[in-house]
Structures are given as C-alpha cells and as structure tokens.
Design a protein around this motif. Sequence first.
Motif, PDB file in Angstrom:
ATOM      1  N   ILE A 217       0.873  -1.180   0.000  1.00  0.00           N
ATOM      2  CA  ILE A 217       0.000   0.000   0.000  1.00  0.00           C
ATOM      3  C   ILE A 217       0.908   1.227   0.000  1.00  0.00           C
ATOM      4  CG2 ILE A 217      -1.678   1.367   1.321  1.00  0.00           C
ATOM      5  CD1 ILE A 217      -2.762  -1.185   2.504  1.00  0.00           C
ATOM      6  N   VAL A 218       0.611   2.199  -0.845  1.00  0.00           N
ATOM      7  CA  VAL A 218       1.356   3.460  -0.837  1.00  0.00           C
ATOM      8  C   VAL A 218       0.909   4.273   0.378  1.00  0.00           C
ATOM      9  CG1 VAL A 218       1.825   5.610  -2.063  1.00  0.00           C
ATOM     10  CG2 VAL A 218       1.573   3.476  -3.350  1.00  0.00           C
ATOM     11  N   VAL A 219       1.871   4.642   1.234  1.00  0.00           N
ATOM     12  CA  VAL A 219       1.527   5.438   2.421  1.00  0.00           C
ATOM     13  C   VAL A 219       1.892   6.916   2.249  1.00  0.00           C
ATOM     14  CG1 VAL A 219       1.660   3.491   4.010  1.00  0.00           C
ATOM     15  CG2 VAL A 219       3.716   4.839   3.566  1.00  0.00           C
ATOM     16  N   LYS A 220       2.777   7.189   1.276  1.00  0.00           N
ATOM     17  CA  LYS A 220       3.189   8.573   1.044  1.00  0.00           C
ATOM     18  C   LYS A 220       3.876   8.667  -0.310  1.00  0.00           C
ATOM     19  CE  LYS A 220       6.232  12.183   2.928  1.00  0.00           C
ATOM     20  NZ  LYS A 220       7.304  12.469   3.901  1.00  0.00           N
ATOM     21  N   GLU A 221       3.688   9.804  -0.985  1.00  0.00           N
ATOM     22  CA  GLU A 221       4.351  10.047  -2.267  1.00  0.00           C
ATOM     23  C   GLU A 221       5.137  11.349  -2.217  1.00  0.00           C
ATOM     24  OE1 GLU A 221       1.188  10.330  -5.036  1.00  0.00           O
ATOM     25  OE2 GLU A 221       0.933   8.170  -5.292  1.00  0.00           O
ATOM     26  N   ASP A 222       6.247  11.374  -2.930  1.00  0.00           N
ATOM     27  CA  ASP A 222       7.001  12.605  -3.149  1.00  0.00           C
ATOM     28  C   ASP A 222       7.111  12.772  -4.657  1.00  0.00           C
ATOM     29  OD1 ASP A 222       8.863  14.650  -3.449  1.00  0.00           O
ATOM     30  OD2 ASP A 222      10.010  14.057  -1.666  1.00  0.00           O
ATOM     31  N   LYS A 223       6.111  13.459  -5.239  1.00  0.00           N
ATOM     32  CA  LYS A 223       6.053  13.578  -6.695  1.00  0.00           C
ATOM     33  C   LYS A 223       7.207  14.406  -7.245  1.00  0.00           C
ATOM     34  CE  LYS A 223       1.089  12.780  -7.073  1.00  0.00           C
ATOM     35  NZ  LYS A 223      -0.225  13.300  -7.519  1.00  0.00           N
ATOM     36  N   GLU A 224       7.691  15.352  -6.446  1.00  0.00           N
ATOM     37  CA  GLU A 224       8.811  16.179  -6.902  1.00  0.00           C
ATOM     38  C   GLU A 224      10.060  15.337  -7.103  1.00  0.00           C
ATOM     39  OE1 GLU A 224      11.512  19.950  -5.330  1.00  0.00           O
ATOM     40  OE2 GLU A 224       9.529  19.608  -4.467  1.00  0.00           O
ATOM     41  N   LYS A 225      10.317  14.426  -6.144  1.00  0.00           N
ATOM     42  CA  LYS A 225      11.486  13.554  -6.243  1.00  0.00           C
ATOM     43  C   LYS A 225      11.183  12.249  -6.972  1.00  0.00           C
ATOM     44  CE  LYS A 225      13.854  15.160  -2.041  1.00  0.00           C
ATOM     45  NZ  LYS A 225      14.417  14.734  -0.732  1.00  0.00           N
ATOM     46  N   GLN A 226       9.900  12.045  -7.330  1.00  0.00           N
ATOM     47  CA  GLN A 226       9.479  10.803  -7.975  1.00  0.00           C
ATOM     48  C   GLN A 226       9.853   9.588  -7.114  1.00  0.00           C
ATOM     49  OE1 GLN A 226       7.753  10.142 -11.336  1.00  0.00           O
ATOM     50  NE2 GLN A 226       7.024  12.009 -10.313  1.00  0.00           N
ATOM     51  N   GLN A 227       9.355   9.635  -5.871  1.00  0.00           N
ATOM     52  CA  GLN A 227       9.594   8.554  -4.920  1.00  0.00           C
ATOM     53  C   GLN A 227       8.292   8.200  -4.209  1.00  0.00           C
ATOM     54  OE1 GLN A 227      12.637  10.004  -2.260  1.00  0.00           O
ATOM     55  NE2 GLN A 227      14.226  10.005  -3.845  1.00  0.00           N
ATOM     56  N   SER A 228       8.184   6.952  -3.766  1.00  0.00           N
ATOM     57  CA  SER A 228       7.010   6.496  -3.017  1.00  0.00           C
ATOM     58  C   SER A 228       7.441   5.699  -1.796  1.00  0.00           C
ATOM     59  CB  SER A 228       6.117   5.611  -3.898  1.00  0.00           C
ATOM     60  OG  SER A 228       5.636   6.304  -5.029  1.00  0.00           O
TER      61      SER A 228
END
Length: 307
Positions: A217-228
């Motif tokens: 399950i994705v608990v957090k995203e960092d779209k700027e760094k393209q990380q999950s």
Amino acid sequence: MLNIMRLGEWFQLTVPLEWEGKTVTGIFRDVWEAPKKLTHTFRMEQKVLINGDRANWNIPLVEGSKLQMKLFEEEIIEIIPNYIEIDILFEDDHLLIINKPPFMNTHPNDPNRDQDTLVNAVQFYLQSKGEDRNIRQVHRLDRDTSGAILFAKHALAGAIMDNMLLKRKMKRTYLALVHGVVKPRKGIINKPIGRDRHHPTKRRVSLTGQDATTHYIVVKEDKEKQQSYLKCWLDTGRTHQIRVHLSYLGHALIGDTLYGGKPIVKRQALHAAKLEFTHPFTEEYIVCHAPFLDKPVIFKDIDIYSL
C-alpha cells in the motif's frame, strides 16, 4: 492471557478451562505443534510435570492444574558472544525482539571468524544476564535491512515460532522507499522467485521459482522527487522477496543497486517496521514497532506507529 510463572529452570502454566480434557500429548501436538523429536525428548527426559509429579502424557488435564516444563536449562554455548550494543523492543523468558541496525549481518557465515553479527551480540547479552543458553534466530534480515527481528531463548520456543513463521501465523510489516510514483496505490505481487543463474546471490522472478506473494500500500508520495513510501507485508518469506518483487514492478528500492536502485542513500531503503504474533506461552497478542535508526534519516516524516 494464561497464568504463568517461572520457577528456576522450570516454567509453570496453570491449565486454563479451554485446555481441560486435553492431554499433554495433545498440547504439544495440537496447541504448540511442536516437532515429534523435541516432544519425544521432553517425554523421555521427564521434563514435564503435573502439580510437581511426573506427567502422564495421556491423561486428560484438569482446569487449574499446574503444568510444569523444564525449559531453562544451561546449555553448551555454540555461538561466540561479542559485546555490541543492541536495541531491545520486547523480552520475556521465552522470546527476544531486537531492532536490528543496518550494515550488520544477522548471523555469522563462519562461526569462528565472523563474530560481529547480531546473533553474536544477542548471545553476549543473554550470557551477561546469567542465561547460559543458545539464542535461536527465528527469521533473518538482509545485512542492509533494519528493523524488528525475533529470537527464541529455548528450544521449544524456537520450534514453535519456526512453525508459526512457516504457517504464516506471524505478520511482518515493512516500509520501503522506492523510485517512481507507484500505481495502483494498492496491490498484490504474486510472482514466483528463483535464483539468477548469472549471479551467485541475486534472485529473480522465474516461472520455475518458489511461490511468492507480496502485498503493498502506498503510504506517502514525493512527486517532486518521484519517490514512493510503501507499506509491504508478505505471505511468503523468500530471499530478497520485497526487493525482487518491487524491482519487477518497475519500482526498485532506493539504494538497492543489485536490483536497479540508484545509490541515493547508502543502503537499500527497507525497514522491518512491525512484528505481530500471538505469544505461544501467554496467548497475549504481541505488536512490536521498530523505530528508525538511520542517521541521516531515510524514511522522512513517517509515523512508524501508524503502519
């Protein structure tokens, strides 16, 4: 929760109502699912008493009786103890859960030469308390993986927990930091894993491999760094399972260069965040969370107790 007490080398358990009518044989076989060889040892060496007398293994138990087992004998130590500070998450007479730091092997590959492992450190800790018994590793974590890892303090506990792990009666929850924004946000990776013929330690998804199932399950995203940040748990326990499955999905662990991750951090970004199981000797439900140990922090702004 069962009524228990330690009496020197002996462990005493008051027979609960739900055990009335069961035999000692039935408790070892059906409740604890202990191996036949170990059960035979307890029987032949008279390591089980009822109310202080030698147990008849085939007579039904009565509620309130005292079941006593010789669990805490001294043993010839097989692991060389070595003082290394350890972070204890849970401990009683039977089990020990440690928050393993990264960059440490779980156990020695060569017992005589490799003494800087977690097993050596735990063995030192046990003996420093006057417990001259071999520590038993129930499961393992890769050298670079941090987090909760379980040990057993005596043979019966070790056998029971090994079986619980095999039968998926123990839940291990991991936190992984991966490359990319993972879609869908929740999923199951059900792909067999086998050895990579071209690399001595690497694993890969293979039709001829062993069944392997990973939930995430994705608990957090960092779209700027393209990380999950992913919460993962397993139905199986294959070598490198999370690393292989997430790489196969196209989202390798950050820092996991073996499986396509970039060395943004100094290790594979995988942490065994939570361990859950029902204690075999108390019937208490144990939940252990393992705080992050990395400096600098890898898993930023994640509440470990929310997983």
